[in-house]
Write a protein that holds these residues in place. Structure first.
Motif, mmCIF file in Angstrom:
data_model
loop_
_atom_site.group_PDB
_atom_site.id
_atom_site.type_symbol
_atom_site.label_atom_id
_atom_site.label_comp_id
_atom_site.label_asym_id
_atom_site.label_seq_id
_atom_site.Cartn_x
_atom_site.Cartn_y
_atom_site.Cartn_z
ATOM 1 N N PRO A 151 0.092 4.623 1.433
ATOM 2 C CA PRO A 151 -0.720 5.632 2.113
ATOM 3 C C PRO A 151 -0.116 7.024 1.979
ATOM 4 O O PRO A 151 1.106 7.182 1.959
ATOM 5 C CB PRO A 151 -0.701 5.170 3.575
ATOM 6 C CG PRO A 151 0.559 4.398 3.704
ATOM 7 C CD PRO A 151 0.741 3.710 2.381
ATOM 8 N N VAL A 152 -0.977 7.989 1.878
ATOM 9 C CA VAL A 152 -0.566 9.382 1.790
ATOM 10 C C VAL A 152 -0.178 9.855 3.188
ATOM 11 O O VAL A 152 -0.961 9.729 4.121
ATOM 12 C CB VAL A 152 -1.713 10.240 1.229
ATOM 13 C CG1 VAL A 152 -1.362 11.718 1.275
ATOM 14 C CG2 VAL A 152 -2.053 9.807 -0.191
ATOM 15 N N VAL A 153 1.033 10.376 3.341
ATOM 16 C CA VAL A 153 1.476 10.822 4.661
ATOM 17 C C VAL A 153 1.596 12.339 4.776
ATOM 18 O O VAL A 153 1.695 12.878 5.871
ATOM 19 C CB VAL A 153 2.816 10.160 5.070
ATOM 20 C CG1 VAL A 153 2.598 8.671 5.312
ATOM 21 C CG2 VAL A 153 3.897 10.389 4.028
ATOM 22 N N HIS A 186 0.841 -1.195 0.000
ATOM 23 C CA HIS A 186 0.000 0.000 0.000
ATOM 24 C C HIS A 186 0.874 1.242 0.000
ATOM 25 O O HIS A 186 2.009 1.222 0.476
ATOM 26 C CB HIS A 186 -0.911 0.013 1.232
ATOM 27 C CG HIS A 186 -1.996 -0.997 1.153
ATOM 28 N ND1 HIS A 186 -3.156 -0.791 0.445
ATOM 29 C CD2 HIS A 186 -2.099 -2.236 1.690
ATOM 30 C CE1 HIS A 186 -3.928 -1.856 0.552
ATOM 31 N NE2 HIS A 186 -3.311 -2.756 1.296
ATOM 32 N N GLN A 221 0.728 -2.682 7.937
ATOM 33 C CA GLN A 221 0.997 -1.248 8.154
ATOM 34 C C GLN A 221 2.463 -0.981 8.495
ATOM 35 O O GLN A 221 2.792 0.068 9.031
ATOM 36 C CB GLN A 221 0.108 -0.677 9.305
ATOM 37 C CG GLN A 221 -1.301 -1.195 9.340
ATOM 38 C CD GLN A 221 -2.241 -0.378 8.464
ATOM 39 O OE1 GLN A 221 -1.877 0.672 7.972
ATOM 40 N NE2 GLN A 221 -3.451 -0.858 8.260
ATOM 41 N N ILE A 245 4.090 0.678 2.540
ATOM 42 C CA ILE A 245 3.856 -0.202 3.691
ATOM 43 C C ILE A 245 3.309 -1.550 3.230
ATOM 44 O O ILE A 245 2.809 -1.689 2.119
ATOM 45 C CB ILE A 245 2.861 0.430 4.704
ATOM 46 C CG1 ILE A 245 1.482 0.624 4.052
ATOM 47 C CG2 ILE A 245 3.379 1.750 5.261
ATOM 48 C CD1 ILE A 245 0.388 0.951 5.059
#
Lengths: 153, 153, 153, 153
Positions: D71-73, D69, D130, D126
């Motif tokens: 993910p937008v951080v 994945h 996660q 990730i």
């Protein structure tokens, strides 16, 4: 956010400039990763901002009806930990800068003690013809005041 | 949808009344079940409707600017199979009823041959003061015409 | 909604089957007509439904985590009067039908005494493999109970 | 965005790192100011990013299914001019940084020659638990490649 030389900068009392708004994450706000989609945080910040104004006696809807708009001109957000469906969230909104024609709010999003995200938005002050205008003395007084009444809902 | 006695009902040519619009499901449109959230289908139907009008020479934005609005007064949708992120979807929009002051569109949403959802929306015709007005002869002619030009995007 | 012969229909106590949830319309939920976009009402109904379950001791998030999902299979809504930004809205959610494998909620959306919209959603009961399953006796008991505790937020 | 000392930084060929995606602004994406709500631009950037990956042979949905994945951080956006309903928009997506465990995309949103907004998003890599993981050599090769096939829709 962009650094500009401050002009007609108002003094902000940090203790007065902060408000909190509580709400729950909606089911429809999650995505297939099972967490709240990052774009929705700007809806949360906006709720915090509208509530912040309401707690200082400003109904943004009335303000807009009278021709003063506060369009968002710049945003940023940093995501620390995911928010999930049905989480009870608290957005803390703080006015951090008040210039002649624009202002800047900072936001913290928490679930209990956990910081989930932090963000900032810069808003310009424009009239009904999209022309940049300075905040009037009346608006400036409102924006530098503390919470004046309890929020209804 | 509500059954009412038809008044000044226009005759619709089924072959002319249908258009198709293709798009992909967005990541942010999914929810934690991993499928497109049911509320987003009304965005899809709306895209189909706007495209249907454009293919008949109507730019809804211009129409709205000239004071004619088509607010949605009733909707329904039935979900047959889930849509997923990045699915290439086709919404088929058909004008199924044209009354004096309202109209009704039906929608089918497919991924290849698979029917994912079907729906309907009823829209009223109002002016800038929110007053119900009849479709003009000009609008009626447009609404009963076939596609007149290829869609640009 | 579709009429089907009822099977293993549960008796619903109308007085117990209803709950209310209050919230404000968000700025981002409006559209260029200056009113709340029709598609967003299904978010409001969903909030009402999640709150309805919470008030009967069900955290839908936990339910989902244990593998029971309630996907929406059919919806309808009728719009009576527009909701506007910052309106204080109340959604009244009522369980109106409880079958062996599905249930149906009805919704009324009010601003003070004004009815803005009414709607219905039918939800199926499925497991983690998307297979239709009957409600367990435990779930059925919860669904036919009255509010058991005050809502936290 | 945050400045960090680069580690295992990949070299990006500017000419290869850019793709464009065209779409129309939806009615429901506007707000009562008559313009596209600022929060929706992150949906546009996301569409640009998904399309950018697809044009390099990556179906993000498959990638996600295999447990990787992104993910937008961190995000930021600056709004230059309003987008309006039905505008034909082009998002230009460019990979501007590829680190060992994260990457950064920059976006430009245009209507014809007019720049409406510019933005950036930083995404982490990730696994299904996660946990932060480095991009594999295979993924790194994909991310530094040019467009390999025409987009289907």
């Amino acid at each position: 956010m962009t650094k500009e030389a401050p002009k007609t900068m108002s003094t902000i009392d940090p203790a007065a400039a902060q408000s909190q708004f509580e709400f729950r994450a909606r089911f429809c706000e999650t995505d297939l990763m099972g967490i709240v989609h990052h774009g929705n945080y700007f809806q949360y910040f906006e709720m915090g901002r509208v509530d912040w104004l309401r707690k200082r006696g400003v109904t943004y809807a009335e303000w807009a009806a009278r021709g003063t708009h506060l369009p968002v001109v710049e945003v940023r957000s940093r995501y620390r930990a995911p928010a999930r469906f049905d989480d009870l969230l608290v957005v803390t909104t703080t006015l951090v800068e008040l210039r002649s024609h624009s202002l800047r709010f900072a936001y913290l999003l928490h679930r209990d003690k956990t910081l989930l995200a932090e963000g900032e938005t810069r808003l310009a002050c424009i009239d009904a013809n999209q022309k940049l205008i300075p905040f009037t003395g009346e608006l400036r007084a409102v924006l530098t005041s503390a919470e004046t009444r309890a929020e209804i809902a």
